[in-house]
Design a protein around this motif. Structure first.
Motif, short mmCIF file in Angstrom:
data_model
loop_
_atom_site.label_atom_id
_atom_site.label_comp_id
_atom_site.label_asym_id
_atom_site.label_seq_id
_atom_site.Cartn_x
_atom_site.Cartn_y
_atom_site.Cartn_z
N ILE A 159 -7.96 3.20 7.92
CA ILE A 159 -7.60 3.29 6.50
C ILE A 159 -6.15 2.82 6.36
CG2 ILE A 159 -7.27 4.82 4.54
CD1 ILE A 159 -9.43 6.62 5.76
N PRO A 160 -5.91 1.80 5.54
CA PRO A 160 -4.55 1.32 5.39
C PRO A 160 -3.68 2.35 4.68
CG PRO A 160 -6.02 0.11 3.94
CD PRO A 160 -6.86 1.02 4.76
N PHE A 161 -2.53 2.64 5.24
CA PHE A 161 -1.61 3.58 4.62
C PHE A 161 -0.42 2.87 3.99
CE2 PHE A 161 -0.51 3.20 9.05
CZ PHE A 161 0.86 3.00 9.02
N ALA A 162 -0.30 1.56 4.25
CA ALA A 162 0.76 0.75 3.68
C ALA A 162 0.32 -0.71 3.72
CB ALA A 162 2.06 0.93 4.46
N PRO A 187 8.50 -0.04 4.05
CA PRO A 187 7.04 -0.04 3.85
C PRO A 187 6.68 -0.13 2.37
CG PRO A 187 7.65 1.65 5.41
CD PRO A 187 8.93 1.11 4.84
N GLN A 188 5.70 -0.99 2.08
CA GLN A 188 5.22 -1.20 0.72
C GLN A 188 3.89 -0.45 0.55
OE1 GLN A 188 7.12 -3.15 -1.55
NE2 GLN A 188 8.54 -2.80 0.15
N LEU A 238 -4.87 9.15 2.95
CA LEU A 238 -5.29 10.06 4.01
C LEU A 238 -5.12 11.50 3.57
CD1 LEU A 238 -6.42 10.38 6.80
CD2 LEU A 238 -4.12 10.17 7.71
N ALA A 239 -4.04 11.79 2.86
CA ALA A 239 -3.83 13.15 2.36
C ALA A 239 -4.95 13.56 1.41
CB ALA A 239 -2.48 13.25 1.66
N ALA A 240 -5.40 12.63 0.59
CA ALA A 240 -6.51 12.92 -0.32
C ALA A 240 -7.78 13.21 0.45
CB ALA A 240 -6.72 11.76 -1.29
N LEU A 241 -8.02 12.46 1.52
CA LEU A 241 -9.20 12.69 2.35
C LEU A 241 -9.15 14.07 3.00
CD1 LEU A 241 -9.68 9.32 4.24
CD2 LEU A 241 -11.23 10.35 2.61
#
Length: 87
Positions: A55-58, A70-71, A3-6
């Motif tokens: 969008i999966p974050f983990a 969290p993985q 998400l940070a990249a987006l």
């Protein structure tokens, strides 16, 4: 991180990003337009607003990941359609 990249790429561009596939460290993502018609009120540039949902974050917390910290998310093949949950 995906998400940070987006958001990083979104802030550096002024065009509608839903027309583009955005590359992340986990794979490509396709967003969608936030509005399909002009909203009421005084929102400017509404046609350029792009939304990404699902969008999966983990990794999933089910199965062997239960009760663990969290993985990292797993990379995906193909373009992720970030239109999950859209109205």
């Amino acid at each position: 991180m995906a998400l940070a990249a987006l958001l990083s790429q979104a802030s550096s561009s002024s065009a509608a990003l839903y027309d583009q596939v955005i590359q992340t460290q986990y794979g490509p993502v396709q967003g969608y337009a936030a509005f399909d018609s002009e909203p009421s009120g005084n929102l400017t540039n509404w046609q350029d607003i792009t939304v990404w949902k699902g969008i999966p974050f983990a990794a999933s917390t089910a199965g062997q990941n239960r009760w663990k910290a969290p993985q990292p998310a797993s990379p995906w093949n193909g373009t992720l359609d970030a239109n999950i949950g859209a109205l």
